[in-house]
Design a protein around this motif. Structure first.
Motif, mmCIF file in Angstrom:
data_model
loop_
_atom_site.group_PDB
_atom_site.id
_atom_site.type_symbol
_atom_site.label_atom_id
_atom_site.label_comp_id
_atom_site.label_asym_id
_atom_site.label_seq_id
_atom_site.Cartn_x
_atom_site.Cartn_y
_atom_site.Cartn_z
ATOM 1 N N ARG A 236 -3.535 -4.303 5.627
ATOM 2 C CA ARG A 236 -2.131 -3.910 5.430
ATOM 3 C C ARG A 236 -1.560 -4.530 4.150
ATOM 4 N NH1 ARG A 236 -3.418 0.078 8.551
ATOM 5 N NH2 ARG A 236 -2.907 -0.118 10.778
ATOM 6 N N GLU A 237 -1.961 -5.752 3.840
ATOM 7 C CA GLU A 237 -1.496 -6.384 2.602
ATOM 8 C C GLU A 237 -1.980 -5.623 1.375
ATOM 9 O OE1 GLU A 237 -1.194 -11.059 4.140
ATOM 10 O OE2 GLU A 237 -2.958 -10.362 3.028
ATOM 11 N N ALA A 238 -3.108 -4.909 1.541
ATOM 12 C CA ALA A 238 -3.644 -4.101 0.437
ATOM 13 C C ALA A 238 -3.006 -2.717 0.386
ATOM 14 C CB ALA A 238 -5.158 -3.963 0.585
ATOM 15 N N VAL A 244 -5.678 2.146 12.943
ATOM 16 C CA VAL A 244 -6.914 1.421 13.245
ATOM 17 C C VAL A 244 -7.088 1.432 14.761
ATOM 18 C CG1 VAL A 244 -8.134 -0.788 13.165
ATOM 19 C CG2 VAL A 244 -6.733 -0.048 11.209
ATOM 20 N N VAL A 245 -8.265 1.858 15.212
ATOM 21 C CA VAL A 245 -8.542 1.979 16.639
ATOM 22 C C VAL A 245 -9.715 1.066 16.985
ATOM 23 C CG1 VAL A 245 -9.139 3.574 18.514
ATOM 24 C CG2 VAL A 245 -7.741 4.378 16.587
ATOM 25 N N LYS A 261 2.227 -9.198 10.429
ATOM 26 C CA LYS A 261 2.826 -7.897 10.114
ATOM 27 C C LYS A 261 1.770 -6.794 10.012
ATOM 28 C CE LYS A 261 6.785 -9.870 7.633
ATOM 29 N NZ LYS A 261 7.496 -9.969 6.329
ATOM 30 N N GLY A 262 0.504 -7.190 9.940
ATOM 31 C CA GLY A 262 -0.565 -6.198 9.872
ATOM 32 C C GLY A 262 -0.850 -5.518 11.194
ATOM 33 N N ALA A 263 -0.281 -6.036 12.282
ATOM 34 C CA ALA A 263 -0.505 -5.452 13.608
ATOM 35 C C ALA A 263 0.433 -4.279 13.836
ATOM 36 C CB ALA A 263 -0.305 -6.514 14.681
ATOM 37 N N GLU A 264 0.274 -3.265 13.039
ATOM 38 C CA GLU A 264 1.057 -2.030 13.128
ATOM 39 C C GLU A 264 0.111 -0.841 13.101
ATOM 40 O OE1 GLU A 264 4.276 -1.580 13.585
ATOM 41 O OE2 GLU A 264 4.823 -3.709 13.496
ATOM 42 N N ASN A 265 0.475 0.197 13.868
ATOM 43 C CA ASN A 265 -0.320 1.427 13.901
ATOM 44 C C ASN A 265 -1.763 1.134 14.335
ATOM 45 O OD1 ASN A 265 -0.547 4.191 13.704
ATOM 46 N ND2 ASN A 265 -0.858 4.217 11.484
#
Length: 384
Positions: A236-238, A244-245, A261-265
């Motif tokens: 996500r930072e990139a 992501v599943v 914050k990367g724990a989205e979608n």
């Protein structure tokens, strides 16, 4: 022999103590209680502990002292197998709940086979856990060839993905799950860019660069929360925001902490519904919170249900043995042939190789700091 009053009292006390002595029956567990996967391992251990506490009175009525012996396998096959040998040597241990990781369960169950120590895994999904046909090996969770196609179905129908990048953690669990997803996606006409194995834990920059170059519609990662969480954060930072599943290895609140914050979608399949979605789990969740000062998660439910199968199996074997302590072989048979009601995940019974005959898979969505139910999928094992 001349007996003084003191001698008579002592002999009477010894006789009474012997008559009232309870036969000790132990169940053991195998789970990572230390290291990077300890969060889910402790959830499972705690769930097992609650089941043991619940069943103690029933064992006591039959004259048994029920004890729980947890072993820390550190998610390591060698450590888990060494623990299995210790379990085998303790004749009071009649069954094992575990292991969590397929890579531990496979060699540990083989080590316990000769001594007929029954195992009920609360989490191991690799096909080879049961495909070996061991009489002592059972599990309450769907196999990779059920969970994988369910994940592929979700990618294709719900996320509308036409191009998927697959990763796996190079373990029996991750590789098995990723392989089944790849197979199912290709069979339905979805393009699979690659199925790449990685043991990386801290720097995913090279993989993220390849993902950005390939521009997939979604990513599937067969792995565990502690590794996938780091990957999500860096992905996500990139600037990569595609879904992501993963599988039930992501079912931990620690994923949110690690990924931030990367724990989205993010989505994952699991055999354990969120506790709040199970009417039968309300009392369990309250008891768990009260006992361990933290909320129950999926692996606690897994551990509790697998332990109830083990404990009820031992009781069934004891009752069939005229109320006497059963042998390991009797317990092994009672578990394989039994039907177990009262589980949080519903009634359970096993087929000829130890797979649960029917189960429900839940697809959970991670986002906005929460984990919510997305959809449910009914599954059956590929084998009869």
């Amino acid at each position: 022999m001349f007996r003084t009053p003191l001698t008579v009292c002592v002999l009477s006390a010894l006789s009474l103590g012997s008559a009232n002595a309870a036969t000790t029956i132990k169940i053991a567990s195998l789970a990572p209680l230390s290291g990077g996967q300890s969060a889910i391992g402790m959830q499972a251990r705690n769930g097992i502990q609650l089941a043991v506490t619940e069943y103690k009175p029933q064992f006591k009525k039959l004259g048994f002292d029920l004890q729980f012996v947890p072993f820390d396998d550190q998610a390591d096959p060698a450590t888990g197998t060494a623990a299995a040998r210790k379990i085998s040597a303790d004749r009071q241990v009649l069954a094992v709940v575990g292991a969590l990781n397929s890579g531990v369960t496979i060699p540990a169950s083989a080590a316990l086979q000769a001594s007929h120590v029954a195992m009920v895994s609360s989490a191991s999904t690799a096909n080879n856990v049961t495909d070996r046909g061991l009489g002592n090996m059972n599990r309450i969770v769907p196999r990779d060839d059920a969970q994988g196609p369910a994940g592929a179905q979700f990618l294709r129908t719900s996320l509308k993905a036409k191009k998927v990048y697959i990763l796996n953690d190079k373990t029996a669990y991750g590789e098995g799950l990723a392989s089944e997803v790849e197979k199912a996606l290709k069979a339905s006409g979805v393009q699979v860019v690659t199925n790449e194995g990685t043991e990386e834990k801290s720097d995913f920059s090279s993989i993220v660069a390849k993902v950005k170059l390939q521009r997939p519609d979604a990513i599937y990662f067969g792995g565990i929360y502690n590794q996938v969480g780091v990957f999500l954060k860096q992905l996500r930072e990139a600037g990569v925001t595609v879904p992501v599943v993963g599988g039930d290895g992501l079912d931990s609140a620690e994923l949110l902490k690690i990924a931030g914050k990367g724990a989205e979608n993010v989505y994952f399949t699991t055999g354990a519904a969120p506790v709040e979605a199970l009417p039968a789990a309300k009392a369990f969740a309250a008891n768990y919170q009260k006992t361990f000062r933290q909320p129950a998660q999926g692996f606690a439910v897994f551990g509790y249900d697998a332990a109830k199968v083990v404990l009820q199996g031992i009781l069934n074997a004891a009752k069939a043995n005229s109320g006497k302590a059963p042998s390991r072989t009797q317990v092994e048979r009672a578990i394989r042939k039994g039907t177990f009601a009262g589980l949080l995940s519903g009634k359970a019974s096993f087929n000829s190789v130890g797979d649960r005959k029917a189960a429900t898979l839940y697809v959970m969505k991670v986002g906005s700091g929460q984990v919510k139910l997305s959809t449910t999928i009914a599954v059956k094992p590929a084998r009869p």
